[in-house]
Motif scaffolding. Structure first.
Motif, mmCIF file in Angstrom:
data_model
loop_
_atom_site.group_PDB
_atom_site.id
_atom_site.type_symbol
_atom_site.label_atom_id
_atom_site.label_comp_id
_atom_site.label_asym_id
_atom_site.label_seq_id
_atom_site.Cartn_x
_atom_site.Cartn_y
_atom_site.Cartn_z
ATOM 1 N N TYR A 137 35.389 0.463 -14.517
ATOM 2 C CA TYR A 137 34.886 -0.065 -13.248
ATOM 3 C C TYR A 137 33.942 0.964 -12.638
ATOM 4 C CZ TYR A 137 38.980 -3.034 -13.850
ATOM 5 O OH TYR A 137 39.922 -3.888 -14.358
ATOM 6 N N GLY A 138 32.649 0.768 -12.872
ATOM 7 C CA GLY A 138 31.683 1.695 -12.322
ATOM 8 C C GLY A 138 30.489 1.859 -13.230
ATOM 9 N N ALA A 139 29.880 3.069 -13.174
ATOM 10 C CA ALA A 139 28.641 3.312 -13.908
ATOM 11 C C ALA A 139 28.667 4.701 -14.529
ATOM 12 C CB ALA A 139 27.450 3.177 -12.974
ATOM 13 N N ARG A 140 27.777 4.875 -15.515
ATOM 14 C CA ARG A 140 27.694 6.136 -16.247
ATOM 15 C C ARG A 140 26.251 6.391 -16.608
ATOM 16 N NH1 ARG A 140 27.591 7.800 -21.632
ATOM 17 N NH2 ARG A 140 28.891 9.624 -22.170
ATOM 18 N N ALA A 141 25.822 7.667 -16.531
ATOM 19 C CA ALA A 141 24.478 8.067 -16.951
ATOM 20 C C ALA A 141 24.545 9.473 -17.513
ATOM 21 C CB ALA A 141 23.496 8.007 -15.785
ATOM 22 N N VAL A 142 23.613 9.766 -18.437
ATOM 23 C CA VAL A 142 23.600 11.066 -19.098
ATOM 24 C C VAL A 142 22.242 11.710 -18.888
ATOM 25 C CG1 VAL A 142 24.000 12.312 -21.245
ATOM 26 C CG2 VAL A 142 25.171 10.134 -20.840
ATOM 27 N N ALA B 4 19.230 14.666 -19.572
ATOM 28 C CA ALA B 4 18.605 15.133 -20.806
ATOM 29 C C ALA B 4 19.357 16.310 -21.422
ATOM 30 C CB ALA B 4 17.153 15.512 -20.539
ATOM 31 N N ASP B 5 20.032 17.115 -20.591
ATOM 32 C CA ASP B 5 20.771 18.264 -21.118
ATOM 33 C C ASP B 5 22.189 17.910 -21.542
ATOM 34 O OD1 ASP B 5 22.016 17.830 -18.715
ATOM 35 O OD2 ASP B 5 21.643 19.827 -17.886
ATOM 36 N N GLY B 6 22.536 16.623 -21.477
ATOM 37 C CA GLY B 6 23.851 16.180 -21.900
ATOM 38 C C GLY B 6 24.875 16.083 -20.791
ATOM 39 N N THR B 7 24.520 16.467 -19.568
ATOM 40 C CA THR B 7 25.449 16.359 -18.448
ATOM 41 C C THR B 7 25.737 14.883 -18.151
ATOM 42 O OG1 THR B 7 24.626 18.408 -17.461
ATOM 43 C CG2 THR B 7 25.838 16.906 -16.016
ATOM 44 N N VAL B 8 27.018 14.550 -18.035
ATOM 45 C CA VAL B 8 27.432 13.173 -17.808
ATOM 46 C C VAL B 8 27.777 12.976 -16.340
ATOM 47 C CG1 VAL B 8 29.111 11.372 -18.392
ATOM 48 C CG2 VAL B 8 28.319 12.973 -20.155
ATOM 49 N N HIS B 9 27.203 11.933 -15.754
ATOM 50 C CA HIS B 9 27.504 11.562 -14.372
ATOM 51 C C HIS B 9 28.148 10.186 -14.370
ATOM 52 C CE1 HIS B 9 25.036 14.894 -12.819
ATOM 53 N NE2 HIS B 9 24.171 14.575 -13.778
ATOM 54 N N THR B 10 29.236 10.049 -13.627
ATOM 55 C CA THR B 10 29.892 8.748 -13.512
ATOM 56 C C THR B 10 30.093 8.412 -12.041
ATOM 57 O OG1 THR B 10 32.104 9.742 -13.649
ATOM 58 C CG2 THR B 10 31.104 8.975 -15.706
ATOM 59 N N ALA B 11 30.090 7.111 -11.770
ATOM 60 C CA ALA B 11 30.386 6.598 -10.427
ATOM 61 C C ALA B 11 31.436 5.512 -10.600
ATOM 62 C CB ALA B 11 29.129 6.047 -9.773
ATOM 63 N N VAL B 12 32.655 5.784 -10.162
ATOM 64 C CA VAL B 12 33.790 4.901 -10.408
ATOM 65 C C VAL B 12 34.304 4.351 -9.088
ATOM 66 C CG1 VAL B 12 36.102 4.739 -11.398
ATOM 67 C CG2 VAL B 12 34.390 6.210 -12.465
ATOM 68 N N ASN B 13 34.574 3.054 -9.068
ATOM 69 C CA ASN B 13 35.082 2.409 -7.863
ATOM 70 C C ASN B 13 36.576 2.709 -7.693
ATOM 71 O OD1 ASN B 13 32.513 1.112 -7.641
ATOM 72 N ND2 ASN B 13 33.210 -0.395 -9.159
ATOM 73 N N THR B 14 36.937 3.215 -6.513
ATOM 74 C CA THR B 14 38.340 3.530 -6.220
ATOM 75 C C THR B 14 38.727 2.914 -4.879
ATOM 76 O OG1 THR B 14 37.903 5.579 -4.965
ATOM 77 C CG2 THR B 14 37.964 5.753 -7.370
ATOM 78 N N PRO C 70 20.302 9.463 -13.945
ATOM 79 C CA PRO C 70 20.682 10.533 -14.876
ATOM 80 C C PRO C 70 20.858 11.899 -14.217
ATOM 81 C CG PRO C 70 18.976 9.166 -15.851
ATOM 82 C CD PRO C 70 19.100 8.735 -14.431
ATOM 83 N N ALA C 71 20.225 12.100 -13.068
ATOM 84 C CA ALA C 71 20.396 13.380 -12.373
ATOM 85 C C ALA C 71 21.631 13.398 -11.491
ATOM 86 C CB ALA C 71 19.157 13.679 -11.528
ATOM 87 N N GLY C 72 22.272 12.244 -11.329
ATOM 88 C CA GLY C 72 23.470 12.170 -10.503
ATOM 89 C C GLY C 72 23.201 12.213 -9.017
ATOM 90 N N ARG C 73 21.995 11.860 -8.593
ATOM 91 C CA ARG C 73 21.639 11.968 -7.181
ATOM 92 C C ARG C 73 21.728 10.653 -6.417
ATOM 93 N NH1 ARG C 73 16.113 15.334 -8.515
ATOM 94 N NH2 ARG C 73 17.111 17.300 -9.181
ATOM 95 N N THR C 74 21.599 9.512 -7.121
ATOM 96 C CA THR C 74 21.553 8.219 -6.449
ATOM 97 C C THR C 74 22.480 7.231 -7.138
ATOM 98 O OG1 THR C 74 19.226 8.598 -5.877
ATOM 99 C CG2 THR C 74 20.067 6.352 -5.659
ATOM 100 N N VAL C 75 23.242 6.487 -6.326
ATOM 101 C CA VAL C 75 24.118 5.434 -6.825
ATOM 102 C C VAL C 75 23.627 4.103 -6.293
ATOM 103 C CG1 VAL C 75 26.445 4.445 -6.686
ATOM 104 C CG2 VAL C 75 26.155 6.893 -7.095
#
Length: 594
Positions: A369-374, A376-386, A416-421
């Motif tokens: 439940y949510g979203a995922r992005a990677v 370029a350097d392989g860092t994984v960002h997730t946004a999960v509904n809680t 991918p930069a983890g700045r915007t959902v």
């Protein structure tokens, strides 16, 4: 396929790039047509069990062709063959033809022959068993004033009778043998009752199928056995129906939409079933469990077929293709690609989630439940509904997490930069400050979205199936790629690393790929099969598209035009001939395309 290739070789344009990508992925791979000089009206045809060898009889000659290479294998002259031809074994090695005192079985490769000494071949028909080691003969006669038929099972190599049944019915299809030559199934002349005999013990097998099951099996023109030798099966109005006489019960049917199944074939391993009906050709896995929601089982893939009649449907696992003969009296064999669906990586239990990393490799996990992005350097960002809001997590050299938004908001994308959902309501939330701004003006509630890794684009699909491309801020609509279609499926979306390509799955299981520089074009269509598409991902450079489905971790589709063109050349057996070029491109000088 060859026309698309010729267009791309002639003019390197967005339209021709899409055409060659679609050609490389299309299911219709090749068509073998028997040359006119060795064709005869009403000539019989056979296709080997793997679909690779095509056999016909013309002017007292048995002619065999290699379907995939489209070349003649052999031509064997046998006096009286055209009039006496009876059958060809499924391995295409043996041919049977009748004579004055029975039938001759001849090896087409080495000339070895055997006799089936039945006596005069009057009112007699016969056919090979599935193994090719046996031959079933039915001879008509009269007994107590009524027409009766004697059914015999012959051992071809030993030239002797293994089993004889004197009370058979003279009408209808021949009785059929199991693959191991142990059991013989036949139906009564009224098409109401199924009978199974043990050929070795020479006794009738005790089994009592329901009356409806017997009628369905017996009213089919193509009764067969399952590869495990335990059950007669047939294509019926209820789909593929099977009766296991060892367990004395029916196996789960394989339903087909439309008016049922006209023909059914099992591959020798028993892992797959091929069926043909009004809805087209379908490939099934026999080990697929019934869905938990009680819905009917679904085929792995279905192909629409334009011809009104299909015979000799065959599966070739080694080459990953399906072949069938077009029409009952036509020397045309068509080959359909299965797009990697015949794979040892197939998982019996269906998955519900999947994801890809930035290099196109399958990810270890995906948020349900949510979203995922990677990045370029392989860092994984997730946004999960809680329950407390949207939990944004960074995994990598500098891990961390924070909660933004409210519990009523659903995250559908993170950049991918983890700045915007991005939320389903069309809001874009700044992860650092928690501030939000409205985007996607004029769109319905969003089902999913994805940012391009290069930071230029944002693609979004709403609950009505409408797919649009925006600037990365979601403020300016660039293009509408797909109109609303009332779909309830959540599509999988992915951009290539440079944002030049966008891929989206569709409700019919296919994938469409657009060139973002030419968004008004229809896009290249890639059929997939194997259930709903769970995730899409590009390899670095965008040369391949990775596709994850419910039962397969991933498969690849070639998108680099040069590689796609190579695939077309391999599958089509070369480029356009001079005759084809003159027909379709008369004003363009001929050139080699492969």
């Amino acid at each position: 396929m060859r026309l698309a290739l010729a267009a791309w070789r002639t003019a390197y344009l967005p339209e021709t790039r899409e055409a060659v990508r679609t050609a490389a992925a299309q299911s219709d791979q090749a068509a073998f047509t028997q040359p006119a000089q060795v064709r005869a009206l009403n000539a019989p045809y056979w296709l080997s069990s793997d679909g690779r060898i095509f056999t016909t009889v013309v002017r007292d000659k048995a002619v065999q062709w290699d379907v995939s290479r489209q070349r003649q294998l052999r031509e064997v002259a046998l006096p009286g063959l055209s009039e006496g031809i009876t059958d060809v074994s499924v391995d295409a090695r043996w041919i049977a033809y009748r004579g004055r005192d029975g039938a001759t079985v001849r090896n087409l490769a080495n000339g070895a022959s055997h006799r089936i000494a039945t006596g005069p071949w009057t009112d007699t028909d016969g056919a090979f068993g599935p193994s090719g080691r046996t031959f079933v003969v039915r001879r008509e006669g009269r007994e107590a004033g009524a027409e009766r038929a004697t059914v015999e099972v012959w051992d071809v190599r030993r030239e002797r009778v293994l089993f004889r049944y004197p009370g058979g019915d003279p009408d209808g299809p021949l009785p059929v043998l199991s693959p191991n030559d142990r059991f013989l199934a036949r139906c009564t002349h009224d098409g109401e009752q199924l009978r199974v005999w043990d050929v070795v013990e020479r006794r009738r097998v005790a089994t009592d199928p329901p009356a409806r099951t017997q009628r369905l099996l017996c009213r089919s023109d193509q009764l067969t056995f399952t590869p495990d030798n335990r059950a007669p099966a047939a294509g019926t109005t209820d789909g593929v129906v099977t009766w296991d006489f060892h367990a004395d019960r029916a196996r789960p049917p394989l339903p087909m939409p439309g008016k049922g199944v006209n023909a059914v074939e099992f591959d020798p391993t028993g892992a797959y079933v091929l069926s043909w009906g009004s809805a087209g050709l379908a490939l099934w896995r026999t080990d697929s469990p019934a869905p938990a929601d009680g819905c009917p089982r679904r085929p792995v893939v279905t192909f629409r077929v334009e011809t009104p009649a299909v015979t000799d449907i065959r599966l070739d696992p080694r080459q990953g293709v399906l072949r069938y003969r077009e029409g009952s009296q036509a020397g045309v064999v068509r080959t359909l690609s299965l797009h990697g669906l015949i794979s040892p990586a197939w998982r019996k239990k269906a998955r519900t989630e999947a994801a890809f990393d930035v290099d196109g490799r399958p990810a270890a996990s995906a948020p349900r439940y949510g979203a995922r992005a990677v990045a370029a350097d392989g860092t994984v960002h997730t946004a999960v509904n809680t329950r407390d809001g949207i939990r944004v997590t960074q995994q990598g050299p500098h891990p961390g997490s924070r909660t933004i938004g409210t519990r009523t908001e659903d995250a559908i994308a993170i950049d991918p930069a983890g700045r915007t959902v991005v939320t389903a309501e069309g809001a874009l939330i700044d992860v650092g400050t928690g501030r939000r701004r409205r985007g996607f003006e004029g769109e319905d509630l969003l089902r999913t979205a994805v940012f391009s890794p290069d930071g230029r684009f944002l693609a979004a699909a709403d609950t009505q199936g409408r797919l649009t491309v925006w600037d990365a801020g979601g403020q300016h609509r660039i293009a509408v790629l797909a109109a609303a279609d009332s779909t309830v499926e959540r599509p999988a979306l992915a951009f290539s690393a440079d944002g030049s390509l966008l891929a989206s799955s569709r409700a019919d299981g296919s994938v469409r790929v657009w060139d973002t520089a030419s968004p008004r074009l229809a896009g290249a269509t890639l059929p997939t099969g194997g259930g709903p598409v769970l995730a899409l991902g590009f390899t670095p450079g965008g040369g391949e598209l990775r596709i994850a489905t419910a039962h397969l971790p991933w498969r690849s589709a070639q998108l680099a035009p040069g590689r796609a063109a190579d695939d077309v050349c391999a599958r089509a057996g070369g480029g356009a001939t001079r005759t084809e070029w003159r027909r379709y491109l008369p004003d363009v000088p001929y050139r080699q395309t492969c």
